[in-house]
Every structure is written in structure tokens, then in C-alpha cells.
Design an enzyme around this catalytic site. Sequence first.
Site: not given
Ligand code: PMP
Length: 302
Positions: A167
Site C-alpha cells: 500500500k
Molecule cells: N484496494 C485498494 C487499492 C485500496 O487502496 C484499498 C483501501 N482503500 C482496498 C483495496 C481495501 O482495503 P481495506 O479493506 O483494507 O481498506
Amino acid sequence: MYIRCVSNDYSTRICGEAMKVYIDGQFYDKEDAKISVFDHGLLYGDGVFEGIRAYNGRVFMLREHIDRLYDSAKAIDLEIGMDREEMIAKTVEACRVNGIDDGYIRLVVTRGIGTLGLNPYLCERASVIIIAAKIQLYPQELYEEGLRLVTVGTTRNLSEAVNPRIKSLNYLNNIMAKIEAINSGVMECIMLNSAGQVAEASGDNVFVVKGDKLITPPTWCGALKGVTQDVVMRLAGDMGYQAGFDVLSRYDLYTADEVFLTGSAAEVAPVSEVDHRAIGNGRPGPITLDLKDRFHKYVRGE
Ligand code: PMP
């Protein structure tokens, strides 16, 4: 895992003008919360981040988000300079200082101040930024009517290049996809990998419902390992559905009974249309709505 965000005298403050942003050991007023133009987070998108929700005075799945943050940092050889327990404590403190019982926390770790060259090892030390605020990702009516999505031409980053499990602060891949979606008149998109398999939305994971099965793409198809995705899969299991990972194509989206997105900011967001084709009857489906409801109860500890 829940971490209590204890209320104190700050708890009546609403986040706005009084907002305090944590940067490297201190809280600053919003207008004074600044970092250097030589920070490689700005110059190169060199850094990592997390987006986390707080509900009812508890930071939701904080440990999982912190673990993913440290894994992302490890993958880019970034030394955060603060251990996980301290990061947890500072996150909770940022909520408390800003009176955030229900809100959204953005943790950002940048490579720090360096030269104009790329070399990350010349950066003095990482900077840690914590913003505790509010967020409404999609308008409320879209949670009732469903989101319209398009699949876009921007291919999801190759795992061999910048692995989508990281991320990172470099979200240009996702932003290019989002631009395509907005320019074609919808708010969100589905990104495919270079093999044409479904990866994820620009900032959310995607699920397909077919019969009693809930399917979401595995990380190797180009998806982030979502914290919300994991919670939803467990809730779906408790509801008697089979939730698992599998390769999905556009065909699977078009022929799905239901489609929905998950994310910390988005929560559970129903999808009504993909590439101008109605999903199911074009209205949010019963399983999605049930899950959405259970998710909201779960996050509030009900
Ligand atoms: N995919 C991407 C590219 C993201 O940036 C996010 C978070 N906004 C998610 C999936 C979802 O992840 P999470 O449920 O851990 O927030």
C-alpha cells in the site's frame, strides 16, 4: 481486534478547524501541518500508508492495519523508526486529541527528506504522519441504489513491478484508472490485470455473488489484501455462504447475481451496473444488503 480510543476532555471537539495532525512526535494545527518539499514521499511517492476507520470510540482492526503498514514498509526497505506498539498508541492518541469517535484515520509513512536523486538510503529518516478526520467516500444514495462501474484500460500494476499488495504512496496506477471512470461518467472502476483478469476497484476490493458463493480475486491477480475483505468473508461464512478467492473475468462480473465493493473508507458498497450492464435486476442484491447491515452492526460491536 479492537483498541479502545478512550474519550477525555478533547472528546467534544469536532474535527474541523481544531484539527490536529501528528507529524514525527508532535501534534500541529491543520494549517501548520507541513512537510518538506524534499521529502521523497512527495518527490517520488516513496512511502506507505493505511486508511483506517474508528467506530464508537474504537479503532477498527487496528492491529491488522498496522501489520499491513509494516509489511508494506518492509517490502520497500523502509525503516519506520517506531515500533508497532508505539504506532498503535499514537494512532489512538490522534483520535483522542481530535475527538474522533467515528471517523477515518490516515497513517502515512514517507521516506523522509533526501536529495533530488532517487537514492532512498540518502534520506535522513522516515516521517510518520497521522490524520484523524471524517470521510464519506461515495454519496449516501449510492449505498441505496448501487454504484455504476466500468472496467478500464489502465492495467493493474504488475506484481513483478510494484506489487499491489504494497500500500504505497504511489497511487498513480489507481488514479489513472479513476480518471477513466470519471471521464466515462461513473464514479468507480474495475481494474483488470495484464491477463484481463479482475483485480480490484481503484481503491476497494471487489466481490461477486453467484448462488451461495461469494468470490473475490486473490492477491496474485492484482488485489490488495483487504482488511474489510477479510471481515466480510468471515461474516459471510457465519451467514452460511461459501466465501473464497478465485480468478474472475469480466464474464463473471456481467453474469453475477450481485457485485459489491469493500474497503475501509467504502465499507460495503453495492454495485448496480458494470460496463452499462445491469447486475442482477440492477438494484443492490439481498445478500449484499444483508452483509452491509451485518457489517455495520459488527463494526459497532453489536
Ligand atoms: N484496494 C485498494 C487499492 C485500496 O487502496 C484499498 C483501501 N482503500 C482496498 C483495496 C481495501 O482495503 P481495506 O479493506 O483494507 O481498506
